[in-house]
Design a protein around this motif. Structure first.
Motif, PDB file in Angstrom:
ATOM      1  N   ALA A   1       0.856  -1.146  -0.042  1.00 56.85           N
ATOM      2  CA  ALA A   1      -0.122  -0.066  -0.148  1.00 56.85           C
ATOM      3  C   ALA A   1       0.893   1.247   0.174  1.00 56.85           C
ATOM      4  O   ALA A   1       0.631   2.134  -0.550  1.00 56.85           O
ATOM      5  N   LEU A   2       1.902   1.482   0.657  1.00 58.61           N
ATOM      6  CA  LEU A   2       2.984   2.249   0.721  1.00 58.61           C
ATOM      7  C   LEU A   2       3.457   2.709  -0.670  1.00 58.61           C
ATOM      8  O   LEU A   2       3.686   3.863  -1.012  1.00 58.61           O
ATOM      9  N   LEU A   3       4.217   1.638  -1.181  1.00 57.49           N
ATOM     10  CA  LEU A   3       4.723   1.797  -2.524  1.00 57.49           C
ATOM     11  C   LEU A   3       3.791   2.037  -3.454  1.00 57.49           C
ATOM     12  O   LEU A   3       4.081   3.234  -4.169  1.00 57.49           O
ATOM     13  N   ASP A   4       2.637   1.584  -3.476  1.00 56.59           N
ATOM     14  CA  ASP A   4       1.414   2.105  -4.687  1.00 56.59           C
ATOM     15  C   ASP A   4       1.051   3.506  -4.056  1.00 56.59           C
ATOM     16  O   ASP A   4       0.801   4.411  -5.113  1.00 56.59           O
ATOM     17  N   ALA A   5       1.046   3.858  -3.103  1.00 60.97           N
ATOM     18  CA  ALA A   5       0.554   5.227  -2.809  1.00 60.97           C
ATOM     19  C   ALA A   5       1.490   6.352  -3.311  1.00 60.97           C
ATOM     20  O   ALA A   5       1.247   7.581  -3.650  1.00 60.97           O
ATOM     21  N   ILE A   6       2.713   6.141  -3.476  1.00 64.20           N
ATOM     22  CA  ILE A   6       3.508   7.473  -3.968  1.00 64.20           C
ATOM     23  C   ILE A   6       3.990   6.761  -5.341  1.00 64.20           C
ATOM     24  O   ILE A   6       4.558   7.621  -6.116  1.00 64.20           O
ATOM     25  N   GLY A   7       3.351   5.851  -6.107  1.00 67.74           N
ATOM     26  CA  GLY A   7       3.527   5.627  -7.522  1.00 67.74           C
ATOM     27  C   GLY A   7       4.461   4.789  -7.981  1.00 67.74           C
ATOM     28  O   GLY A   7       5.088   4.959  -9.239  1.00 67.74           O
ATOM     29  N   VAL A   8       5.138   3.938  -7.169  1.00 74.73           N
ATOM     30  CA  VAL A   8       6.189   3.069  -7.573  1.00 74.73           C
ATOM     31  C   VAL A   8       5.607   2.152  -8.615  1.00 74.73           C
ATOM     32  O   VAL A   8       6.178   1.767  -9.571  1.00 74.73           O
ATOM     33  N   GLN A   9       4.321   1.522  -8.553  1.00 78.79           N
ATOM     34  CA  GLN A   9       3.842   0.774  -9.485  1.00 78.79           C
ATOM     35  C   GLN A   9       3.852   1.334 -10.955  1.00 78.79           C
ATOM     36  O   GLN A   9       3.954   0.840 -12.063  1.00 78.79           O
ATOM     37  N   ARG A  10       3.299   2.500 -11.144  1.00 86.40           N
ATOM     38  CA  ARG A  10       3.259   3.370 -12.061  1.00 86.40           C
ATOM     39  C   ARG A  10       4.791   3.493 -12.727  1.00 86.40           C
ATOM     40  O   ARG A  10       4.898   3.357 -14.093  1.00 86.40           O
ATOM     41  N   TRP A  11       5.756   3.536 -11.986  1.00 82.10           N
ATOM     42  CA  TRP A  11       7.081   3.774 -12.317  1.00 82.10           C
ATOM     43  C   TRP A  11       7.603   2.226 -13.091  1.00 82.10           C
ATOM     44  O   TRP A  11       8.442   2.279 -14.250  1.00 82.10           O
TER      45      TRP A  11
END
Length: 261
Positions: free
Chosen positions: A106-116
């Motif tokens: 959830a923390l990684l998704d919240a800052i956009g790591v999945q988009r990168w």
């Protein structure tokens, strides 16, 4: 760098784990280095995921993780697995299991790591997209202080033995993954990664500072960072302004990295 596992394979096979109840019981043959109160001990964590674009950096494997890794290595060896399979399985044993994993995702998704990364959610880093993540520790091999797990104090850059351990093992991994994002798990690891950046070993702009540690003990900070708790409801031990600043800095950093892809 040679693979230490080749030297320790027979000792791992013969290891009677049921007789190893504390770090003091770890057989002397697994000792890598000792200096004063500090000691480091071999763990079969030499597998490096060379395709990783995200490196999660913990402090140091603890005694329980050492036993789990040794047990998994023994299991794989008994099955006749090759060296690479043994090392990969030993490193993955217990990594981010339990409640810590959904918080971390959830923390990684919240800052956009999945988009990168170009994936739907970082949840797949623990499944279909496991090739994109490397789970490491700034001290690859378990370090004990007076026989107890090293907990981050003193921080790695402030102690010569810890600096040497980091340069000897983790720096080698980082050199193999120069373009990955580095996610420090805790303030002590952040300080260590900043020190490595000053040495030219990792890129400062690819260290994601400021994420709350996803452990259950940090639930309030995680909830606030994710917008699940109002600032007015925070206890006195949680600094909302600090978390707001960290969130904004991380969002801006990730937007810059996404734009630069």
């Amino acid at each position: 760098m040679d693979i230490l596992f080749d030297r320790y394979a027979d000792a791992i096979r013969r290891l009677e784990l049921d007789r190893v109840a504390t770090s003091a019981d770890i057989p002397e043959q697994f000792l890598l280095a000792r200096e004063g109160r500090y000691s480091s001990h071999y763990i079969p964590f030499e597998s490096v995921n060379l395709g990783a674009r995200v490196v999660v950096v913990g402090i140091s494997p603890g005694f329980v993780q050492w036993k789990n890794a040794m047990r998994e290595a023994q299991r794989q060896m008994a099955l006749g697995a090759d060296r690479d399979t043994v090392l990969r399985a030993a490193r993955q044993a217990g990594a981010f299991s339990g409640a810590i994993r959904p918080n971390f995702v959830a923390l990684l998704d919240a800052i956009g790591v999945q988009r990168w990364l170009g994936i739907a959610s970082c949840a797949s880093l623990f499944g279909a997209d496991a090739q994109l993540v490397h789970i490491g520790a700034i001290l690859r091999h378990p370090v004990f202080v007076d026989g107890k797990n090293y907990s981050g104090t003193p921080a790695m850059p402030r102690q010569a033995f810890l600096r040497e351990e980091t340069l000897r093992w983790f720096a080698h991994e980082a050199a193999m993954l120069p373009d990955a994002l580095y996610i420090p798990m805790g303030a002590s690891v952040s300080e260590g990664l900043d020190w490595l950046a000053r040495q030219g070993i990792v890129k400062a702009g690819r260290i994601l500072h400021g994420l709350p540690h996803p452990s259950g003990a940090n639930a309030e900070r995680v909830a606030y960072f994710l917008g699940r708790k109002e600032r007015s409801a925070l206890s006195g031990k949680t600094n909302g302004a600090q978390l707001d600043a960290a969130r904004q800095a991380l969002l801006a950093q990730m937007e810059g990295l996404i734009a630069a892809r």
